[in-house]
Enzyme design. Structure first.
Site, short mmCIF file in Angstrom:
data_model
loop_
_atom_site.label_atom_id
_atom_site.label_comp_id
_atom_site.label_asym_id
_atom_site.label_seq_id
_atom_site.Cartn_x
_atom_site.Cartn_y
_atom_site.Cartn_z
N CYS A 27 11.15 -15.15 0.16
CA CYS A 27 12.03 -16.59 0.59
C CYS A 27 11.00 -17.25 1.27
O CYS A 27 10.70 -16.53 2.31
CB CYS A 27 13.88 -15.99 0.56
N ARG A 52 5.56 -17.44 -0.74
CA ARG A 52 6.74 -16.16 -0.70
C ARG A 52 7.85 -16.15 -1.73
O ARG A 52 8.87 -15.67 -1.79
CB ARG A 52 7.26 -16.93 0.65
N TRP A 102 12.86 -16.83 -4.09
CA TRP A 102 12.28 -15.21 -4.87
C TRP A 102 13.43 -14.73 -4.96
O TRP A 102 14.19 -14.03 -3.64
CB TRP A 102 11.05 -14.38 -4.42
N ASN A 117 16.84 -16.12 4.13
CA ASN A 117 15.53 -15.00 3.61
C ASN A 117 15.75 -13.90 3.72
O ASN A 117 16.29 -13.62 5.26
CB ASN A 117 14.57 -15.54 4.32
N GLY A 118 16.64 -13.26 2.72
CA GLY A 118 17.21 -11.21 3.35
C GLY A 118 17.90 -10.66 2.56
O GLY A 118 17.81 -11.03 1.00
N GLU A 138 -7.88 -0.76 -6.94
CA GLU A 138 -8.24 -1.61 -6.68
C GLU A 138 -8.07 -3.31 -7.32
O GLU A 138 -7.41 -3.63 -7.55
CB GLU A 138 -8.23 -2.46 -4.75
N LYS A 153 -5.61 -5.93 -9.15
CA LYS A 153 -5.93 -7.65 -8.87
C LYS A 153 -5.84 -7.47 -10.70
O LYS A 153 -5.67 -9.11 -10.33
CB LYS A 153 -7.44 -7.41 -9.09
N GLU A 184 -2.62 -8.41 -11.54
CA GLU A 184 -1.08 -8.94 -11.50
C GLU A 184 -1.32 -10.21 -10.92
O GLU A 184 -0.06 -11.12 -11.71
CB GLU A 184 -1.12 -8.65 -9.81
N HIS A 186 -9.35 14.12 -17.77
CA HIS A 186 -7.79 15.45 -18.18
C HIS A 186 -6.72 14.50 -19.07
O HIS A 186 -5.35 14.55 -18.34
CB HIS A 186 -7.25 15.36 -16.80
N LYS A 197 4.07 -13.02 -1.73
CA LYS A 197 3.16 -12.98 -1.07
C LYS A 197 3.70 -11.54 0.04
O LYS A 197 3.01 -11.02 0.12
CB LYS A 197 2.96 -13.79 -0.10
O1 M6R Z 1 1.99 -7.48 3.22
P1 M6R Z 1 1.46 -6.19 3.09
O2 M6R Z 1 -0.51 -6.27 3.14
O3 M6R Z 1 2.35 -5.53 3.56
O4 M6R Z 1 1.45 -6.44 1.14
C1 M6R Z 1 1.40 -4.54 0.64
C2 M6R Z 1 1.23 -5.28 -0.87
O5 M6R Z 1 2.62 -6.26 -0.79
C3 M6R Z 1 0.32 -5.88 -1.42
O6 M6R Z 1 -0.33 -5.64 -0.44
C4 M6R Z 1 0.35 -6.24 -2.89
O7 M6R Z 1 0.31 -5.26 -3.18
C5 M6R Z 1 -0.46 -7.28 -3.18
N1 M6R Z 1 0.00 -8.82 -3.66
C6 M6R Z 1 -1.63 -7.04 -3.79
O8 M6R Z 1 -3.08 -7.89 -4.21
#
Ligand code: M6R
Length: 613
Positions: free
Chosen positions: A2, A27, A75, A101-102, A486, A490, A493, A509, A608
């Site tokens: 949020c 956010r 969010w 927010n929270g 990673e 990517k 997501e 395995h 984010k």
């Molecule tokens: O802000 P942070 O690095 O603590 O966030 C961690 C994860 O939420 C963040 O890396 C998330 O996995 C991203 N969407 C990856 O692209």
């Protein structure tokens, strides 16, 4: 999650709030809303969907001129994304309006109590309970609004950044925070409040970061801050160093593409003033006072989530190879709910782009309570994690707006690499000559990333061929294993294609059962100490008719003869390969997502900054 924005001053509030909400949409983008106060009263306008949908809705209304207002982009946590659950929320009397927010953990108890007193609720949110609770305290205590907020906060359990308006006080905003960020921009006769500095930067570079358990009252153009214990504090004004252009797309179609392409510069920015290979100099100011603890630590514990956790895995290899200290890499969300063995001899590194991740913050508090030294590696200046740690180094990647992390990842690895080299040199596990050689190699990385980016057109063609695949496998060994994780993250997501990352040797395995002529397998097969082994893994996939896309070292011929596609990256020391190898994987996921018509910068269900657990 949020985003919240508020304004009070001499300008029209609405355009400032709408622009700010657009900047904070990363956010959360389930719904958006604003509350404005003018001679016609306190009015709320809110809509399911993105800020642009709210704008269309507002265009149908005339009465929205005001110099005070609050806005929210959501969010969803409590209650589905719809108009009713959107913020701001009125209190029952409609005298108060609030953005939040929270998460309020004890909202059910508070709600039952309020229902028994006759309060009626129009949404499923914890936030509506929160503002009604404040109203109830206000009614029962014959006190000022800020006093009612203060008293209410003593009873509320959970996390919040809130801003409140009251119908009878047309020049007053009341804000408070605990666990969720809140920045106050101080302009000339005007104030801006927001979840981060991006909505503020074009109006003022003077900001105050509100601390946990602080309440800010802006009334009659004056800012006063008190703790919830009613002790007045002196607002400390920070100077923002962010540039406006850093938060705009600058001609790119998506923030993610801009951020991928910014990496030569963001890595160089991260090293600037810290690394000087010619003079054998490597300094991280944040480590200065803690070098002794770092050098003599029994163990390094790394805590992070998501992409930052992957950077932590790369760091495990770096620290163990160069400094010979055992490392554990923990998901912050798991660490915080175990009963982990931690002592004052442990050196904890918390990695976070946003500096706000709730699980990482909670894990930090737990490790701190057990006496460990906590060092933060964060990107967002002034965020919560840098303020909760003993010391730290910023990654200086600049604002990362795309929800999928790209340049923050390479900047995190750059800081962690510098830490590992400093540590190895100080501990004597790296000889001077090797150290100097590695410093030179590291300094050359930004130029090599520039070269790696040139593979973009080739990667785009590969993307076109595999955009409809239903699954992907990513395999790597050693330093390239976290890169495989990673790459898979990517892709899933932003394109919603199922993807798995694995250490290449683990394939036999289990995952090998998935391989057939439909399955694209991305290998990170650069020339390093496990090259021959990964060549065998590629053969195993080819023997089962899998499609191989391989990231290889420039000039490689062996893998080229076996793979369906190769993407070349410049040669470097194997410890630094992740900084280059991840680039084509970011490009691959970006192009596939664009071709599938996905919302690259704001993928579904994600935000984010993950400020809920
Ligand atoms: O802000 P942070 O690095 O603590 O966030 C961690 C994860 O939420 C963040 O890396 C998330 O996995 C991203 N969407 C990856 O692209």
């Amino acid at each position: 999650m949020c985003g919240i924005v508020a304004y009070v001053g001499k300008q029209e509030a609405l355009p400032i709030i709408i622009k700010g909400l657009k900047r904070l949409e990363y956010r959360g983008y389930d719904s958006a809303g604003v509350a404005l106060l003018n001679e016609n009263g306190l009015s709320i306008y809110k809509k399911k969907g993105k800020v642009s949908q709210l704008e269309d809705f507002l265009a149908q209304n005339q009465d929205i001129k005001s110099t005070i207002g609050i806005g929210h982009t959501r969010w969803a946590t409590h209650g589905e994304p719809n108009d009713a659950n959107a913020h701001p929320h009125y209190s029952s009397s409609e005298n108060f309006a609030m953005i939040h927010n929270g998460i309020i953990e004890n909202y059910e108890v508070l709600k039952t109590d309020l229902i028994n007193k006759g309060y009626v609720f129009h949404s499923e949110t914890d936030s509506e309970v929160f503002i009604n609770f404040i109203e109830d305290v206000y009614k029962n205590n014959d006190c000022s609004i800020e006093e009612a907020v203060r008293l209410a906060l003593h009873k509320v359990v959970g996390a919040y950044a809130i801003v409140i308006m009251h119908k009878e006080e047309p020049d007053t905003l009341i804000a408070a925070r605990k666990g969720s960020p809140l920045v106050i921009g101080v302009g000339e006769d005007e104030y801006f409040l927001a979840s981060d500095a991006t909505p503020i930067i074009e109006y003022t570079n003077q900001v105050v970061y509100l601390d946990d358990y602080e309440i800010a009252v802006i009334r009659d153009n004056k800012l006063q801050i008190k703790t919830i214990e009613n002790v007045e504090t002196n607002p400390y004004i920070n100077q923002l160093e962010m540039e406006l252009e850093a938060i705009e797309k600058g001609g790119y179609e998506h923030f993610m593409l801009k951020e991928i392409n910014e990496q030569p510069r963001s890595i160089a920015d991260c090293m600037r003033g810290r690394l000087d290979a010619k003079n054998g100099r490597l300094v991280l100011g944040g480590l200065r006072d803690y070098m002794n603890k770092f050098q003599n630590a029994d163990r390094i514990i790394i805590m992070a989530c998501g992409t930052s956790w992957h950077a932590g895995l790369v760091a495990e290899y770096l620290f163990e190879e160069f400094a010979r200290i055992p490392v554990e890499v923990e998901y912050a969300s798991e660490f915080r709910y175990r009963n982990p063995v931690v002592s004052e001899k442990d050196f904890v590194i918390a990695i976070s782009q946003s500096g706000e991740t709730a699980d990482t913050l909670a894990a930090i508090e737990l490790a701190k309570s057990k006496g460990a030294t906590i060092f933060g590696v964060c990107n967002v200046v002034g965020s919560s994690i840098p303020r909760a740690t003993h010391a730290g180094s910023y990654t200086h990647a600049g604002p990362e707006i795309g929800v999928a992390s790209t340049k923050a990842f390479t900047a995190q690895i750059s800081v962690l690499t510098m830490m590992a080299l400093m540590l190895g040199y100080q501990r004597g596990t790296l000889t001077e000559s090797r150290y100097i050689q590695l410093l030179h190699e590291l300094e050359a990385i930004p130029a090599k990333v520039e070269k790696a980016l040139l593979m973009n057109d080739k990667v785009e063609k590969i993307a076109a061929q595999y955009k409809d695949a239903r699954n992907f496998l990513y395999l790597g060994r050693g330093y390239n294993f976290p890169v495989a994780l990673e790459g898979a993250l990517k892709l899933k997501e932003i394109s919603y294609i199922h993807a798995e990352g694995y250490p290449a040797a683990e394939m036999k395995h289990g995952p090998i059962a998935l391989i057939d002529e439909e399955m694209p397998v991305v290998f990170i097969a650069t020339k390093d100490s496990s090259y021959e082994k990964i060549v065998s893994n590629i053969q195993e996939v080819k023997a089962r008719k899998g499609k191989v896309i391989a990231v290889v070292t420039e000039g490689d011929t062996q893998v080229k003869n076996m793979a369906d596609h190769v993407i070349e990256i410049p040669e470097t020391h194997e410890a630094f390969v992740p900084l280059l190898a991840v680039v084509p994987l970011q490009q691959l996921s970006y192009h596939i997502a664009v071709m599938r018509g996905c919302n690259v910068d704001q993928p579904r269900n994600l935000a984010k900054s993950v400020t809920v657990e």
